[in-house]
Scaffold this active site. Structure first.
Site, PDB file in Angstrom:
ATOM      1  N   HIS A  15      11.381 -40.046   0.777  1.00  0.00           N
ATOM      2  CA  HIS A  15      11.229 -39.211  -0.420  1.00  0.00           C
ATOM      3  C   HIS A  15      11.777 -39.899  -1.660  1.00  0.00           C
ATOM      4  O   HIS A  15      12.533 -40.876  -1.589  1.00  0.00           O
ATOM      5  CB  HIS A  15      11.970 -37.882  -0.221  1.00  0.00           C
ATOM      6  CG  HIS A  15      13.447 -38.056  -0.011  1.00  0.00           C
ATOM      7  ND1 HIS A  15      14.332 -38.271  -1.043  1.00  0.00           N
ATOM      8  CD2 HIS A  15      14.189 -38.063   1.128  1.00  0.00           C
ATOM      9  CE1 HIS A  15      15.554 -38.401  -0.564  1.00  0.00           C
ATOM     10  NE2 HIS A  15      15.502 -38.275   0.756  1.00  0.00           N
ATOM     11  N   GLU A  88      16.246 -34.561   7.562  1.00  0.00           N
ATOM     12  CA  GLU A  88      17.331 -35.527   7.656  1.00  0.00           C
ATOM     13  C   GLU A  88      18.386 -35.040   8.646  1.00  0.00           C
ATOM     14  O   GLU A  88      18.458 -33.848   8.973  1.00  0.00           O
ATOM     15  CB  GLU A  88      17.945 -35.745   6.269  1.00  0.00           C
ATOM     16  CG  GLU A  88      19.062 -36.795   6.211  1.00  0.00           C
ATOM     17  CD  GLU A  88      18.613 -38.181   6.638  1.00  0.00           C
ATOM     18  OE1 GLU A  88      18.369 -38.366   7.862  1.00  0.00           O
ATOM     19  OE2 GLU A  88      18.547 -39.079   5.787  1.00  0.00           O
TER      20      GLU A  88
END
Length: 215
Positions: A15, A88
């Protein structure tokens, strides 16, 4: 990424930049949005990745990844499939703290983390557990690719490292050999007769510093 040999491939795309990246705060599974610069990174990288003509696009459901994926989706007319399994690493009490604060409050665990030892950062997940939940999502999507197709997986630096290590069959103690991914850069795995091969790592538009949870 031109002139490659035939065969399917997986592009693992990190990202764009967040404010916590800039502040060197452990994000983990905290849902932090992109900065304006991060959105610009996603738009720039998406223009390059669109040239690969991806067939499938899957992403972590955290907004920094989902919004990054959306920039590519707009260009290639694909629906983004969001998956919690691509988030994550959950880092418990470390999340939201800077590296300096973690070093001061949890010196032994932080030192072990720096040595690459398998620890539950902040009481959270082990890297092997992250691979256990993320790799099946990728393999399920991969099975749906057409022949010689391209899958783009939008995720996070730490999670991408665990997926690369697991898919390449490396012992978890060696996963640290993959340097961190810069914001909006990517790694590519290709599959040949003898399994997965790392074709590119930390590729992107221009060299950028690596800033994130795993630095």
């Amino acid at each position: 990424m031109t002139g490659r040999a035939g065969g399917p491939r997986i592009v693992f795309w990190r990202h764009g930049q967040t404010s916590w990246n800039l502040e060197s705060r452990f994000q983990g599974s905290t849902d932090i949005p992109l900065t304006e610069h991060g959105r610009g990174q996603a738009q720039r990288a998406a223009r390059l990745l669109a040239g690969l003509r991806p067939d499938l696009l899957v992403s972590s459901d955290l907004q920094r990844a989902a919004d990054t994926a959306a920039e590519l989706a707009k260009l290639v007319q694909l629906e983004v499939q969001l998956h919690e399994g691509l988030r994550e690493t959950y880092a418990g009490s470390w999340q939201g703290l800077t590296h300096t604060e973690i070093r001061e409050r949890y010196p032994d665990d932080y030192a072990a983390f720096g040595r690459g030892e398998p620890i539950r950062r902040g009481g959270g997940e082990l890297s092997s557990e992250v691979a256990d939940r993320s790799v099946p999502v990728v393999l399920d999507a991969f099975e749906k690719l057409p022949e010689d197709g391209t899958l783009v997986v939008v995720s996070h630096g730490g999670t991408i490292r665990t997926m690369l290590g697991r898919l390449l069959g490396l012992d978890p103690t060696l996963w640290e050999c993959f340097g961190g991914l810069s914001n909006c850069c990517w790694s590519v795995l290709g599959q040949g007769a003898r399994g997965w091969r790392l074709l590119e790592h930390n590729a992107g538009t221009l060299p950028e510093p690596v800033i994130g949870d795993d630095t």
